[in-house]
Scaffold this motif. Structure first.
Motif, PDB file in Angstrom:
ATOM      1  N   ARG A  18       0.859  -1.190   0.000  1.00 40.92           N
ATOM      2  CA  ARG A  18       0.000   0.000   0.000  1.00 40.92           C
ATOM      3  C   ARG A  18       0.896   1.241   0.000  1.00 40.92           C
ATOM      4  NH1 ARG A  18      -3.112  -3.537   3.062  1.00 40.92           N
ATOM      5  NH2 ARG A  18      -2.156  -2.902   5.024  1.00 40.92           N
ATOM      6  N   SER A  19       0.590   2.137  -0.933  1.00 43.74           N
ATOM      7  CA  SER A  19       1.496   3.252  -1.193  1.00 43.74           C
ATOM      8  C   SER A  19       0.973   4.559  -0.580  1.00 43.74           C
ATOM      9  CB  SER A  19       1.627   3.373  -2.720  1.00 43.74           C
ATOM     10  OG  SER A  19       2.039   4.649  -3.075  1.00 43.74           O
ATOM     11  N   TYR A  20       1.871   5.251   0.127  1.00 43.17           N
ATOM     12  CA  TYR A  20       1.513   6.559   0.712  1.00 43.17           C
ATOM     13  C   TYR A  20       2.632   7.547   0.416  1.00 43.17           C
ATOM     14  CZ  TYR A  20      -1.835   3.737   3.333  1.00 43.17           C
ATOM     15  OH  TYR A  20      -2.845   2.880   3.664  1.00 43.17           O
ATOM     16  N   SER A  21       2.250   8.840   0.391  1.00 45.91           N
ATOM     17  CA  SER A  21       3.241   9.878   0.149  1.00 45.91           C
ATOM     18  C   SER A  21       2.838  11.140   0.918  1.00 45.91           C
ATOM     19  CB  SER A  21       3.297  10.147  -1.353  1.00 45.91           C
ATOM     20  OG  SER A  21       4.333  11.044  -1.622  1.00 45.91           O
ATOM     21  N   SER A  22       3.806  11.992   1.198  1.00 49.88           N
ATOM     22  CA  SER A  22       3.499  13.190   1.998  1.00 49.88           C
ATOM     23  C   SER A  22       2.515  14.114   1.297  1.00 49.88           C
ATOM     24  CB  SER A  22       4.777  13.957   2.316  1.00 49.88           C
ATOM     25  OG  SER A  22       5.535  13.218   3.243  1.00 49.88           O
ATOM     26  N   ILE A  23       2.663  14.230  -0.030  1.00 48.71           N
ATOM     27  CA  ILE A  23       1.609  14.884  -0.805  1.00 48.71           C
ATOM     28  C   ILE A  23       1.192  13.916  -1.895  1.00 48.71           C
ATOM     29  CG2 ILE A  23       2.366  17.259  -0.320  1.00 48.71           C
ATOM     30  CD1 ILE A  23       3.419  17.365  -3.182  1.00 48.71           C
ATOM     31  N   GLU A  24      -0.112  13.778  -2.062  1.00 54.27           N
ATOM     32  CA  GLU A  24      -0.607  12.809  -3.038  1.00 54.27           C
ATOM     33  C   GLU A  24      -1.456  13.525  -4.089  1.00 54.27           C
ATOM     34  OE1 GLU A  24      -0.636   9.052   0.120  1.00 54.27           O
ATOM     35  OE2 GLU A  24      -2.524   9.611  -0.835  1.00 54.27           O
ATOM     36  N   PRO A  25      -0.861  13.763  -5.277  1.00 54.05           N
ATOM     37  CA  PRO A  25      -1.636  14.408  -6.334  1.00 54.05           C
ATOM     38  C   PRO A  25      -2.657  13.445  -6.920  1.00 54.05           C
ATOM     39  CG  PRO A  25       0.621  13.944  -7.079  1.00 54.05           C
ATOM     40  CD  PRO A  25       0.532  13.475  -5.665  1.00 54.05           C
ATOM     41  N   GLY A  42      -7.837  19.150 -10.744  1.00 59.58           N
ATOM     42  CA  GLY A  42      -7.178  18.092  -9.987  1.00 59.58           C
ATOM     43  C   GLY A  42      -7.215  18.375  -8.494  1.00 59.58           C
ATOM     44  N   LEU A  43      -6.593  17.459  -7.758  1.00 54.57           N
ATOM     45  CA  LEU A  43      -6.604  17.545  -6.292  1.00 54.57           C
ATOM     46  C   LEU A  43      -5.204  17.255  -5.765  1.00 54.57           C
ATOM     47  CD1 LEU A  43      -8.065  17.157  -3.357  1.00 54.57           C
ATOM     48  CD2 LEU A  43      -8.055  14.736  -3.986  1.00 54.57           C
ATOM     49  N   ILE A  44      -4.828  17.965  -4.722  1.00 53.20           N
ATOM     50  CA  ILE A  44      -3.611  17.596  -3.990  1.00 53.20           C
ATOM     51  C   ILE A  44      -4.003  17.272  -2.562  1.00 53.20           C
ATOM     52  CG2 ILE A  44      -1.326  18.291  -3.195  1.00 53.20           C
ATOM     53  CD1 ILE A  44      -1.263  20.292  -5.564  1.00 53.20           C
ATOM     54  N   LYS A  45      -3.777  16.012  -2.187  1.00 51.27           N
ATOM     55  CA  LYS A  45      -4.047  15.605  -0.808  1.00 51.27           C
ATOM     56  C   LYS A  45      -2.768  15.786  -0.003  1.00 51.27           C
ATOM     57  CE  LYS A  45      -4.322  11.231   1.612  1.00 51.27           C
ATOM     58  NZ  LYS A  45      -4.501   9.791   1.407  1.00 51.27           N
ATOM     59  N   MET A  46      -2.872  16.536   1.093  1.00 53.70           N
ATOM     60  CA  MET A  46      -1.731  16.742   1.984  1.00 53.70           C
ATOM     61  C   MET A  46      -1.825  15.711   3.088  1.00 53.70           C
ATOM     62  SD  MET A  46      -0.256  19.579   0.877  1.00 53.70           S
ATOM     63  CE  MET A  46       0.789  19.778   2.312  1.00 53.70           C
ATOM     64  N   ARG A  47      -0.848  14.828   3.163  1.00 57.63           N
ATOM     65  CA  ARG A  47      -0.866  13.834   4.240  1.00 57.63           C
ATOM     66  C   ARG A  47      -0.065  14.346   5.429  1.00 57.63           C
ATOM     67  NH1 ARG A  47      -0.861   8.488   5.633  1.00 57.63           N
ATOM     68  NH2 ARG A  47       1.356   8.113   5.899  1.00 57.63           N
ATOM     69  N   THR A  48       1.054  14.993   5.110  1.00 58.06           N
ATOM     70  CA  THR A  48       1.917  15.478   6.185  1.00 58.06           C
ATOM     71  C   THR A  48       1.762  16.990   6.340  1.00 58.06           C
ATOM     72  OG1 THR A  48       3.479  13.815   5.453  1.00 58.06           O
ATOM     73  CG2 THR A  48       4.283  15.418   7.038  1.00 58.06           C
ATOM     74  N   PHE A  49       1.503  17.421   7.559  1.00 59.91           N
ATOM     75  CA  PHE A  49       1.430  18.856   7.832  1.00 59.91           C
ATOM     76  C   PHE A  49       2.688  19.329   8.559  1.00 59.91           C
ATOM     77  CE2 PHE A  49       0.187  22.501  10.491  1.00 59.91           C
ATOM     78  CZ  PHE A  49      -0.249  23.369   9.505  1.00 59.91           C
ATOM     79  N   ARG A  50       3.253  18.481   9.411  1.00 60.07           N
ATOM     80  CA  ARG A  50       4.550  18.740  10.036  1.00 60.07           C
ATOM     81  C   ARG A  50       5.360  17.467   9.990  1.00 60.07           C
ATOM     82  NH1 ARG A  50       3.970  23.153   9.332  1.00 60.07           N
ATOM     83  NH2 ARG A  50       4.116  24.992  10.676  1.00 60.07           N
ATOM     84  N   PRO A  51       6.581  17.471   9.455  1.00 59.29           N
ATOM     85  CA  PRO A  51       7.216  18.596   8.783  1.00 59.29           C
ATOM     86  C   PRO A  51       6.468  18.959   7.498  1.00 59.29           C
ATOM     87  CG  PRO A  51       8.464  16.579   8.411  1.00 59.29           C
ATOM     88  CD  PRO A  51       7.408  16.245   9.407  1.00 59.29           C
ATOM     89  N   PHE A  52       6.460  20.233   7.154  1.00 62.23           N
ATOM     90  CA  PHE A  52       5.635  20.668   6.026  1.00 62.23           C
ATOM     91  C   PHE A  52       6.358  20.457   4.702  1.00 62.23           C
ATOM     92  CE2 PHE A  52       3.386  23.585   3.227  1.00 62.23           C
ATOM     93  CZ  PHE A  52       2.094  23.162   3.486  1.00 62.23           C
ATOM     94  N   PRO A  53       5.693  19.719   3.783  1.00 65.26           N
ATOM     95  CA  PRO A  53       6.362  19.418   2.512  1.00 65.26           C
ATOM     96  C   PRO A  53       6.224  20.559   1.504  1.00 65.26           C
ATOM     97  CG  PRO A  53       4.281  18.235   2.639  1.00 65.26           C
ATOM     98  CD  PRO A  53       4.387  19.059   3.895  1.00 65.26           C
ATOM     99  N   ASP A  63       8.496  22.257  -0.307  1.00 63.56           N
ATOM    100  CA  ASP A  63       9.232  22.127  -1.573  1.00 63.56           C
ATOM    101  C   ASP A  63       8.482  21.223  -2.541  1.00 63.56           C
ATOM    102  OD1 ASP A  63      11.184  23.674  -0.455  1.00 63.56           O
ATOM    103  OD2 ASP A  63      12.480  21.992   0.108  1.00 63.56           O
ATOM    104  N   GLU A  64       7.951  20.119  -2.002  1.00 65.49           N
ATOM    105  CA  GLU A  64       7.249  19.154  -2.847  1.00 65.49           C
ATOM    106  C   GLU A  64       6.028  19.804  -3.512  1.00 65.49           C
ATOM    107  OE1 GLU A  64       8.544  18.662   0.071  1.00 65.49           O
ATOM    108  OE2 GLU A  64       9.213  16.586   0.385  1.00 65.49           O
ATOM    109  N   ILE A  65       5.326  20.658  -2.748  1.00 64.71           N
ATOM    110  CA  ILE A  65       4.145  21.346  -3.298  1.00 64.71           C
ATOM    111  C   ILE A  65       4.568  22.265  -4.442  1.00 64.71           C
ATOM    112  CG2 ILE A  65       2.566  23.258  -2.775  1.00 64.71           C
ATOM    113  CD1 ILE A  65       1.282  21.094  -1.624  1.00 64.71           C
ATOM    114  N   VAL A  66       5.602  23.064  -4.188  1.00 65.14           N
ATOM    115  CA  VAL A  66       6.057  24.013  -5.205  1.00 65.14           C
ATOM    116  C   VAL A  66       6.473  23.266  -6.466  1.00 65.14           C
ATOM    117  CG1 VAL A  66       7.783  25.779  -5.756  1.00 65.14           C
ATOM    118  CG2 VAL A  66       6.784  25.681  -3.464  1.00 65.14           C
ATOM    119  N   GLN A  67       7.244  22.178  -6.271  1.00 63.62           N
ATOM    120  CA  GLN A  67       7.704  21.401  -7.431  1.00 63.62           C
ATOM    121  C   GLN A  67       6.542  20.797  -8.206  1.00 63.62           C
ATOM    122  OE1 GLN A  67      10.354  18.731  -5.426  1.00 63.62           O
ATOM    123  NE2 GLN A  67      11.828  20.382  -5.035  1.00 63.62           N
TER     124      GLN A  67
END
Lengths: 184, 402
Positions: free
Chosen positions: B246-253, B288-299, B301-305
């Motif tokens: 099962r796959s998870y990521s700090s931000i999930e587009p 589209g949607l961006i699901k934020m899984r992690t709030f701290r530490p805040f990702p 850079d990943e969002i900007v990229q």
């Protein structure tokens, strides 16, 4: 997607019914949700609970506003709760006779209405007391028959899994209700 | 094993599978059935742990900190007012570097009383030095409890982790869940160990006074660990996927390819939002949607990229919380991450406070608003006060009172 809404009174087992039904659908390989109305509950006050089932993973995280099926655990709720609100297909009600159901039928000509005497079935199987019969297992047997969306076998297996007490009596009640439910 | 479980029971199973040996908790709606289930499993012997029925949440966290310092993995769970009451000890846990894991069943904070979902309880703890992860489903919650111990106990991190769980939408909703085998969890999550512990044979002092010339360096250690945690979180999620599939990521587009407009959110709203995105995509809209899984530490850079890579032009951030008098919390974070690095249009939407539902139509209407919306606004979405949203409030402030 199949969406079911239960109406009962606090203590009658509407929430448990929604969980047994979810389990029964899951036994048939479906993705499910089972949940109570997100409110405050008191014994005797009107209670609502929901079941969703689908062949695909369920993503909807809102309560059910347009159910395919509504199950009413006590007839006199229809005078105080809008049990047919948003209802699309079939209403199943626990009632000993057709009294009051004619009016419902007249005002909702597109709906199918099914009836079962769950109270009598629960009492003769010793479920709950005479004044407080527990009819949720009986009504699920009836639901299996009149909705055609879940087999009686799955409902009975889910009852066995979810309710350890009086397992045989509950299974008997569901089976009897399956046989006795009538479309009005 | 396939089971039908509520979110709260998933949290309880997560504690058991992670072999947390000390559970100290105080019940509060809607967290109660987590600790009820654990107490029951401990009582029947199904779960080998010491259950400490403390008299408050403050004591619950104090007991967890002490247990972890003495060498036992600890677990607690709380909600809303309970979390607020625990606040002091949250700082103590991160400052003491104990990797406690705690689900928080997110609920509004009174008065007036409200037992329904809102993220303000957790986001008010933003600066306590806890990692924060938000969950979308019961499966994700169960999996995240197990992952959180591995992340928190990593020597590069050694910080506590809070797992956020939407009240009722997860806590009291039964769903299909694949409960992992204990053997597999044991192979994934090593036994608990920390570098410094209370030990009569090797006495150490804890909780001293530190003078100003040492304090900033200790705080810097926490900051550095929090930054390192971003990498550790991704590593652990990757390893989890290898073991459990099962796959998870700090931000999930979700369907961000070729999207012009996206919404961003945390928790169960992102689940419903996927239905909205699919419906609009069927009509040919590039959303589209961006699901934020992690709030701290805040990702950040990943969002900007991600926004840059996909050429996304307009962003609507949905916050199930507010920060009175300023930007709503998630909106402010993302806006700050974008500063000087992107000129995408970004608006904030305060929505679904105190358990108000966030429906497919709400998400669709936010995406519609982004078509015409003005940049840099925070709007309160779905207010039942005629003619009022964050917009009007802002222009009122601009023009001053009559």
């Amino acid at each position: 997607m199949i969406e079911v809404r239960f109406h009962g009174r606090g203590g009658q087992g509407a929430v448990v019914a929604s969980t047994i039904l979810a389990e029964a659908y899951a036994l048939e390989g479906k993705w499910v949700q089972g949940f109570p109305f997100f409110g405050v509950e008191r014994r005797g006050a009107p209670v609502t609970a929901y079941t969703r089932a689908s062949d695909k993973k369920i993503r909807s995280r809102v309560q059910i506003y347009e159910p395919d099926y509504v199950v009413v655990l006590e007839r006199n709720l229809i005078s105080s709760v809008d049990v047919t609100k948003g209802l699309k297909k079939l209403l199943l009600i626990n009632a000993p006779d057709d009294q009051d159901l004619g009016k419902l039928k007249d005002s909702h000509p597109d709906l199918k209405i099914a009836r079962v005497n769950g109270t009598a079935i629960a009492i003769r199987n010793g479920l709950g007391s005479r004044t407080n019969p527990i009819i949720n297992t009986a009504i699920l047997g009836a639901f299996s028959k009149c909705s055609g969306t879940v087999s009686l076998g799955s409902v009975l297996a889910a009852i066995g899994g979810r309710i350890p007490a009086k397992s045989e009596a509950n299974v008997r009640a569901a089976t009897e209700a399956y046989k006795e439910v009538v479309i009005c | 094993m396939r089971m039908i479980l509520t979110g709260n029971y998933c949290a309880a199973h997560g504690a058991k599978l992670s072999r947390a040996k000390v559970v100290a908790a105080y019940p509060i709606t809607p967290q109660t059935t987590i600790v009820e289930k654990i107490a029951s499993m401990v009582a029947t012997g199904e779960y080998d742990a010491q259950y400490v029925p403390v008299e408050s949440e403050h004591s619950a966290m104090a007991a967890c900190i002490a247990a972890e310092m003495a060498g036992s993995r600890a677990f607690t769970a709380t909600s809303s007012h309970g979390l607020a009451y625990m606040h002091e000890m949250l700082h103590w846990a991160s400052g003491q570097r104990v990797p406690v894991v705690m689900p928080v069943v997110n609920r509004a904070i009174g008065p007036p009383w409200n037992i329904w979902v809102e993220h303000t309880d957790a986001l008010s703890q933003r600066d306590t030095g806890w990692m924060q992860i938000f969950c979308e489903s019961n499966q994700e919650l169960l999996d995240t409890v197990i992952m959180a111990y591995k992340i928190a106990e990593d020597r590069r991190v050694l910080l506590p982790a809070m797992i956020n769980v939407d009240a009722f939408y997860l806590s009291h909703t039964l769903e299909n869940v694949d409960v992992p085998d204990q053997d597999k969890v044991d192979s994934f999550l090593p036994p608990y160990s920390i570098p410094f512990k209370l030990d009569v044979d090797d006495p150490l002092g804890f909780g001293h006074l530190i003078m100003p010339d040492g304090w900033m360096e200790l705080r810097w250690e926490i900051e550095r660990s929090m930054v390192r945690a971003r990498k550790v979180i991704e590593e652990v999620q990757t390893e989890f996927n290898e073991v459990f599939g099962r796959s998870y990521s700090s931000i999930e587009p979700y369907r961000c390819e070729g999207a012009e407009r996206v919404v961003v959110g945390m928790g169960t709203m992102t689940s419903t939002a996927k239905d909205a995105i699919d419906a609009l995509r069927r009509k040919g809209e590039r959303v589209g949607l961006i699901k934020m899984r992690t709030f701290r530490p805040f990702p950040g850079d990943e969002i900007v990229q991600l926004l840059d890579r996909e050429g996304i032009e307009r962003v609507g951030v949905m916050d199930r919380s507010t920060s009175f008098g300023s930007d709503s919390p998630l909106y402010g974070e993302i806006k700050s991450a974008l500063y000087g690095r992107s000129d995408v249009m970004i608006n904030g939407y305060v929505i679904g406070l105190g358990g108000r539902e966030i429906k497919v139509d709400d998400v669709a209407s936010i995406l519609k608003d982004l078509e015409v919306g003005e940049r840099g606004r925070v709007k309160w979405w779905g207010l039942k006060i005629e003619g009022e949203s964050g917009d009007e409030m802002k222009s009122e402030a601009k023009h001053g009172p009559d």
